[in-house]
Write an enzyme that holds these catalytic residues in place. Structure first.
Site, mmCIF file in Angstrom:
data_model
loop_
_atom_site.group_PDB
_atom_site.id
_atom_site.type_symbol
_atom_site.label_atom_id
_atom_site.label_comp_id
_atom_site.label_asym_id
_atom_site.label_seq_id
_atom_site.Cartn_x
_atom_site.Cartn_y
_atom_site.Cartn_z
ATOM 1 N N THR A 83 0.855 -1.172 0.000
ATOM 2 C CA THR A 83 0.000 0.000 0.000
ATOM 3 C C THR A 83 0.893 1.225 0.000
ATOM 4 O O THR A 83 1.928 1.237 0.662
ATOM 5 C CB THR A 83 -0.923 0.027 1.235
ATOM 6 O OG1 THR A 83 -1.329 1.375 1.503
ATOM 7 C CG2 THR A 83 -0.228 -0.501 2.473
ATOM 8 N N CYS A 196 -1.988 4.845 -5.343
ATOM 9 C CA CYS A 196 -2.777 3.984 -4.469
ATOM 10 C C CYS A 196 -2.795 2.636 -5.166
ATOM 11 O O CYS A 196 -3.041 2.577 -6.385
ATOM 12 C CB CYS A 196 -4.190 4.526 -4.272
ATOM 13 S SG CYS A 196 -5.286 3.376 -3.426
#
Length: 230
Positions: A83, A196
């Site tokens: 992430t 992202c």
């Protein structure tokens, strides 16, 4: 082949991409039935997201550091945090991990520089876009970030959490991202960072008027490079 350690589940939608990308690339390079040696700790994203909203970065640091130690203890030889947002805690995790951490912003910077660019749009969660940890990491490599405006940042964050992390891919949101990227181009962006790990689910190369930097794929390929290095 070295063993890759992946802290995933943030969200599991993008962790699935990591698993596919890493294993497909190992098979492509080695042939036959080859697949990656990969250890995974998959976290409960509901817990992480609640802590993000509450600003409990100390609690998240403890969770990630424990996961990193577990991966090392079970044989991992490098570490991925799957992430972009949680790379805010990368220095603390790296200090505790005892194995090399492959930083997602570093491999992204390498790709941007390789294309000869120095100004990119950055799209991600509000944490990634608005806090210094990611923008500064790129700035240290001579790369300037152009951020979406506040209304756009709010909408990107909403789509990530309310749609992409829950497996929803809508044509209307895809068109919205295309328009947002076009706006970033008018403000000087030469490319756009999909900052992202869920964004590659909705922003395809053909949806963007600018070169895209898929941080999920770049991170996964860097892990394969590490695992297969002599």
């Amino acid at each position: 082949m070295k063993t890759i350690g992946l802290i995933g589940g943030m969200s599991w939608e993008s962790t699935t991409l990591y698993y596919q990308l890493i294993n497909r690339e190992v098979a492509r390079r080695l042939g036959g039935l080859s697949s990656a040696r990969l250890n995974l700790v998959s976290l409960d994203f509901q817990d992480i997201a609640q802590r993000q909203r509450a600003g409990d970065w100390a609690g998240m640091s403890a969770i990630l550091r424990q996961a990193a130690r577990h991966l090392k203890d079970t044989g991992a030889q490098c570490l991925l945090i799957g992430t972009n947002t949680m790379h805010k805690l990368a220095p603390e995790v790296q200090a505790d991990a005892g194995i090399p951490l492959i930083h997602i912003a570093d491999v992204t910077a390498d790709a941007i520089i390789a294309q000869g660019l120095d100004t990119v749009g950055l799209m991600g969660t509000r944490f990634t876009m608005e806090e210094a940890f990611y923008v500064q990491r790129l700035r240290e490599r001579g790369i300037r970030c152009v951020l979406p405006d506040e209304a756009q940042r709010i909408e990107i964050h909403r789509i990530i959490f309310e749609e992409l992390c829950q497996g929803e891919i809508s044509d209307s949101s895809r068109r919205w991202f295309s328009d947002c990227i076009a706006d970033l181009q008018t403000r000087g962006a030469q490319g756009v960072v999909l900052g992202c790990t869920e964004l590659p689910l909705i922003v395809r190369p053909q949806d963007s008027c600018l070169p895209t930097f898929d941080t999920t794929a770049l991170h996964a390929m860097a892990a394969v490079d590490f695992a297969l290095a002599a």
